[in-house]
Design a protein around this motif. Structure first.
Motif, mmCIF file in Angstrom:
data_model
loop_
_atom_site.group_PDB
_atom_site.id
_atom_site.type_symbol
_atom_site.label_atom_id
_atom_site.label_comp_id
_atom_site.label_asym_id
_atom_site.label_seq_id
_atom_site.Cartn_x
_atom_site.Cartn_y
_atom_site.Cartn_z
ATOM 1 N N TYR A 155 -10.527 -5.333 2.049
ATOM 2 C CA TYR A 155 -10.674 -5.473 0.606
ATOM 3 C C TYR A 155 -10.395 -4.092 0.036
ATOM 4 N N VAL A 156 -10.135 -4.019 -1.251
ATOM 5 C CA VAL A 156 -9.713 -2.750 -1.822
ATOM 6 C C VAL A 156 -10.775 -2.207 -2.773
ATOM 7 N N LEU A 157 -11.281 -1.035 -2.451
ATOM 8 C CA LEU A 157 -12.217 -0.329 -3.325
ATOM 9 C C LEU A 157 -11.409 0.532 -4.280
ATOM 10 N N TRP B 296 -9.114 5.298 8.588
ATOM 11 C CA TRP B 296 -10.082 4.210 8.819
ATOM 12 C C TRP B 296 -10.214 3.344 7.581
ATOM 13 N N SER B 297 -10.358 2.041 7.816
ATOM 14 C CA SER B 297 -10.687 1.100 6.750
ATOM 15 C C SER B 297 -12.059 0.505 7.054
ATOM 16 N N ILE B 298 -12.857 0.244 6.022
ATOM 17 C CA ILE B 298 -14.149 -0.409 6.267
ATOM 18 C C ILE B 298 -14.046 -1.924 6.106
ATOM 19 N N GLY B 299 -12.883 -2.451 5.805
ATOM 20 C CA GLY B 299 -12.752 -3.910 5.700
ATOM 21 C C GLY B 299 -11.534 -4.271 4.876
ATOM 22 N N ALA C 66 -16.475 4.026 0.767
ATOM 23 C CA ALA C 66 -16.164 3.823 2.186
ATOM 24 C C ALA C 66 -16.711 4.982 3.023
ATOM 25 N N GLY D 250 -11.835 3.576 -4.695
ATOM 26 C CA GLY D 250 -11.678 4.895 -4.104
ATOM 27 C C GLY D 250 -12.349 4.935 -2.753
ATOM 28 N N GLY D 251 -12.072 5.991 -2.014
ATOM 29 C CA GLY D 251 -12.607 6.091 -0.663
ATOM 30 C C GLY D 251 -14.062 6.533 -0.586
ATOM 31 N N LEU E 116 -10.292 7.787 4.610
ATOM 32 C CA LEU E 116 -10.750 6.413 4.378
ATOM 33 C C LEU E 116 -9.738 5.733 3.480
ATOM 34 N N THR E 117 -9.158 4.659 3.963
ATOM 35 C CA THR E 117 -8.094 3.973 3.242
ATOM 36 C C THR E 117 -7.980 2.541 3.758
ATOM 37 N N PRO E 118 -7.617 1.596 2.873
ATOM 38 C CA PRO E 118 -7.434 0.225 3.368
ATOM 39 C C PRO E 118 -6.316 0.131 4.412
HETATM 40 N N1 ADE Z 1 -10.471 2.850 0.011
HETATM 41 C C1 ADE Z 1 -10.252 1.759 -0.760
HETATM 42 N N2 ADE Z 1 -10.519 0.634 -0.099
HETATM 43 C C2 ADE Z 1 -10.954 1.013 1.147
HETATM 44 C C3 ADE Z 1 -11.381 0.305 2.297
HETATM 45 N N3 ADE Z 1 -11.439 -1.022 2.327
HETATM 46 N N4 ADE Z 1 -11.727 1.016 3.390
HETATM 47 C C4 ADE Z 1 -11.654 2.369 3.372
HETATM 48 N N5 ADE Z 1 -11.256 3.082 2.326
HETATM 49 C C5 ADE Z 1 -10.907 2.418 1.214
#
Ligand code: ADE
Length: 249
Positions: A136-138, A131-134, A144, A140-141, A87-89
């Protein structure tokens, strides 16, 4: 049963999944099994380090190759054949269709990134999908991962109380949801739409479909572009648009 392994530095965050709501019930019903793997358990030095400064300088820390790889390997051993999903942006944007495919798997491993990221060689060596859930930046994963898990879990057969609801809802057929009402019939002078009190199931179905089409047209026209409409749907949407534009003028 769907078997999920999660590789994370914050295992307690996944109590949210196992302890609350529909996902907790799915765990109880053995529709899904979650196991958590912590790279910290594979740290080698006395400080149990799992992150280090980035080569080339700059702010933040990078998750180290060795402990994360050891944790992923432990997860792969527990879940033979499972693919690893990071899970990553930077990943592909998750859509309901992806959730549906993932929910049909027998097993998968989710990797929650933290800090500024993972050592890129980990992604090359161990990650199968990103995969990204959207956009924007969290921080951590983990959140997500929880979003993905929640969306998958409610699709598992037997997870929802009413077997119909996963089918009828928003996005299931590429449209937004229709509006919902419950008692009382009037609240602050606002009445429930008469058709819903009529007992005429055909009329109710058509009204709901029309509202779903109309809302999608108003709020998410991009979704309508991707979805072919039946003759009935085209007619209902035309009615909605006519009523809507008449109401405006
Ligand atoms: N980790 C940080 N931001 C994320 C995002 N938007 N989607 C998935 N993982 C993330």
């Amino acid at each position: 049963m769907l078997r999920v392994g999660v590789v994370t530095l914050f295992p307690e965050m996944f109590d949210l999944y196992s302890d609350w709501g529909i996902s907790a019930r799915a765990v109880d019903r053995k529709l899904v099994h979650l196991s958590v793997f912590n790279p910290r358990d594979h740290a080698r030095d006395t400080h149990r380090s799992v992150d280090d400064r980035p080569y080339g300088g700059g702010p933040g820390m990078v998750m180290m190759f060795e402990p994360v790889r050891a944790s992923i390997r432990e997860a792969r051993q527990a879940l033979p054949g499972a693919r690893v999903h990071l899970l990553t942006p930077q990943g592909r944007r998750l859509a309901q269709a992806d959730i549906q495919s993932l929910a049909r798997l027998e097993s998968l491993v989710l990797l929650a990134g933290r800090y500024e990221g993972l050592d890129e060689r980990l992604i090359e060596a161990e990650v199968d999908e990103e995969w990204s859930i959207g956009d924007y930046v969290l921080s951590g994963g983990e959140l997500a991962c929880l979003v993905l898990l929640d969306a998958m879990t409610r699709l598992l057969p037997g997870a929802l109380g009413d077997g119909e609801s996963a089918q009828a809802e928003s996005f299931m057929d590429g449209l937004l949801d229709y509006p919902h009402y419950t008692r009382p019939e009037t609240v602050d002078g606002r009445r429930v739409p008469e058709v819903l009190l009529s007992g005429n199931h055909g009329a109710i179905r058509r009204w709901r479909l029309k509202q779903a089409l109309g809302r999608t047209w108003q709020r998410r026209p991009d979704l309508l572009e991707q979805r072919p409409l039946s003759a009935e749907e085209t007619g209902l949407l035309e009615e909605f648009i006519k009523e809507h534009t008449a109401a405006q003028s």
